[in-house]
Design an enzyme around this catalytic site. Structure first.
Site, PDB file in Angstrom:
ATOM      1  N   LEU A  62       0.849  -1.184   0.000  1.00 19.11           N
ATOM      2  CA  LEU A  62       0.000   0.000   0.000  1.00 19.11           C
ATOM      3  C   LEU A  62       0.890   1.241   0.000  1.00 19.11           C
ATOM      4  O   LEU A  62       1.945   1.255   0.647  1.00 19.11           O
ATOM      5  CB  LEU A  62      -0.901   0.032   1.240  1.00 19.11           C
ATOM      6  CG  LEU A  62      -1.997  -1.024   1.364  1.00 19.11           C
ATOM      7  CD1 LEU A  62      -2.721  -0.873   2.704  1.00 19.11           C
ATOM      8  CD2 LEU A  62      -2.988  -0.936   0.210  1.00 19.11           C
ATOM      9  N   ASP A  63       0.449   2.289  -0.681  1.00 24.39           N
ATOM     10  CA  ASP A  63       1.152   3.562  -0.632  1.00 24.39           C
ATOM     11  C   ASP A  63       1.178   4.082   0.805  1.00 24.39           C
ATOM     12  O   ASP A  63       0.282   3.785   1.605  1.00 24.39           O
ATOM     13  CB  ASP A  63       0.451   4.607  -1.509  1.00 24.39           C
ATOM     14  CG  ASP A  63       0.514   4.292  -2.987  1.00 24.39           C
ATOM     15  OD1 ASP A  63       1.375   3.483  -3.381  1.00 24.39           O
ATOM     16  OD2 ASP A  63      -0.296   4.861  -3.739  1.00 24.39           O
ATOM     17  N   THR A  64       2.158   4.925   1.099  1.00 25.66           N
ATOM     18  CA  THR A  64       2.290   5.486   2.445  1.00 25.66           C
ATOM     19  C   THR A  64       1.003   6.141   2.951  1.00 25.66           C
ATOM     20  O   THR A  64       0.576   5.878   4.083  1.00 25.66           O
ATOM     21  CB  THR A  64       3.458   6.499   2.484  1.00 25.66           C
ATOM     22  OG1 THR A  64       4.678   5.795   2.212  1.00 25.66           O
ATOM     23  CG2 THR A  64       3.556   7.187   3.833  1.00 25.66           C
ATOM     24  N   THR A 100      -2.059   5.582   2.235  1.00 22.77           N
ATOM     25  CA  THR A 100      -3.217   4.699   2.198  1.00 22.77           C
ATOM     26  C   THR A 100      -3.264   3.808   3.438  1.00 22.77           C
ATOM     27  O   THR A 100      -2.262   3.221   3.831  1.00 22.77           O
ATOM     28  CB  THR A 100      -3.182   3.820   0.939  1.00 22.77           C
ATOM     29  OG1 THR A 100      -3.033   4.648  -0.210  1.00 22.77           O
ATOM     30  CG2 THR A 100      -4.455   2.998   0.806  1.00 22.77           C
ATOM     31  N   ARG A 143      -5.401   6.528  -7.130  1.00 20.36           N
ATOM     32  CA  ARG A 143      -5.231   7.969  -6.983  1.00 20.36           C
ATOM     33  C   ARG A 143      -5.282   8.649  -8.357  1.00 20.36           C
ATOM     34  O   ARG A 143      -5.909   9.706  -8.528  1.00 20.36           O
ATOM     35  CB  ARG A 143      -3.919   8.260  -6.260  1.00 20.36           C
ATOM     36  CG  ARG A 143      -3.890   7.668  -4.853  1.00 20.36           C
ATOM     37  CD  ARG A 143      -2.491   7.571  -4.276  1.00 20.36           C
ATOM     38  NE  ARG A 143      -1.937   8.888  -3.959  1.00 20.36           N
ATOM     39  CZ  ARG A 143      -0.707   9.069  -3.487  1.00 20.36           C
ATOM     40  NH1 ARG A 143       0.100   8.029  -3.297  1.00 20.36           N
ATOM     41  NH2 ARG A 143      -0.276  10.289  -3.210  1.00 20.36           N
TER      42      ARG A 143
END
Length: 227
Positions: A49-51, A53, A148
């Site tokens: 997961l992105d930071t 998220t 996103r």
């Protein structure tokens, strides 16, 4: 930093907090390293997961489990569902966002009109008041920043997503909400389903959003149309 959602024989399911790094950096443990340290076991990341998220992550406990999950993710046999909040009127309220993605400026990506190796996202949305909409997103591919970029391409960047032009907020309102997959262990094949309600962010906890989520408690059973 995280909560343990399920502790299975071959894997963990955790909920990562928003703004927690996935990988260790700058001398600070990322979420995987922190779980390893806390539990005293070796873990294998099988997706990320992105930071900004928050939400559900699977961590395999052994090489064989990691290999099986890698195969499941590669074959798109893990159904993933995300929640997002965005302000403004989208170009469409439900449907598909499909297109190739390319690197842009400042670590951003952009959606292209071509479809040679496209990012594919399906979504529903509903109004939760004050020009705010709640999105249920189902990615059919696993590109970096895919969701996103998808919402930014609809002219509704995710609330709090500064990188893609989202309005300032107390967090980036993107949450990995639900996972569904079939996994085979020593006891045989079994279907697994996990749901994680977002706990961070005042708007995720607001009455209009929690009321709207009642209709999305079983996202895999909704009428997701084929292309």
């Amino acid at each position: 930093m995280y909560r343990i959602i399920a502790d299975e024989a071959d894997f963990l399911v955790i909920s990562k907090s928003a703004q927690v790094h996935f990988h260790s950096q700058d001398g600070t443990a990322g979420v995987v390293a922190q779980v390893e340290q806390d539990l005293g076991i070796k873990l294998f990341a099988v997706h990320r997961l992105d930071t900004p998220t928050s939400g559900l992550l699977i961590l395999a406990k052994n090489v064989a489990a990691a290999q099986q999950f890698t195969e499941l993710f590669t074959a798109h046999k893990v159904q993933k569902f995300y929640l997002a909040l965005a302000k403004g009127k989208p170009k469409k309220k439900q449907g598909w966002v499909i297109g190739d993605m390319a690197k842009s400026r400042r670590s951003m990506f952009k959606l292209l009109r071509t479809k040679e190796n496209p990012a594919i996202t399906q979504f529903f949305s509903q109004s939760v008041g004050d020009g705010l909409r709640l999105y249920l997103l189902k990615p059919h591919s696993g590109k970096t920043h895919q969701l996103r970029v998808a919402l930014a391409s609809l002219a509704v960047p995710i609330l709090g997503d500064d990188l893609y032009g989202g309005e300032s907020a107390d967090r980036c309102y993107l949450h990995a909400y639900s996972l569904h997959f079939s996994y085979c262990d020593a006891a045989g094949r079994r279907d697994y389903a996990y749901l994680d309600m977002p706990l961070q962010g005042a708007l995720f906890s607001s009455e209009p959003v929690t009321a709207a989520l009642e209709a999305w408690r079983e996202p895999n059973t909704l009428a997701w149309p084929d292309r």
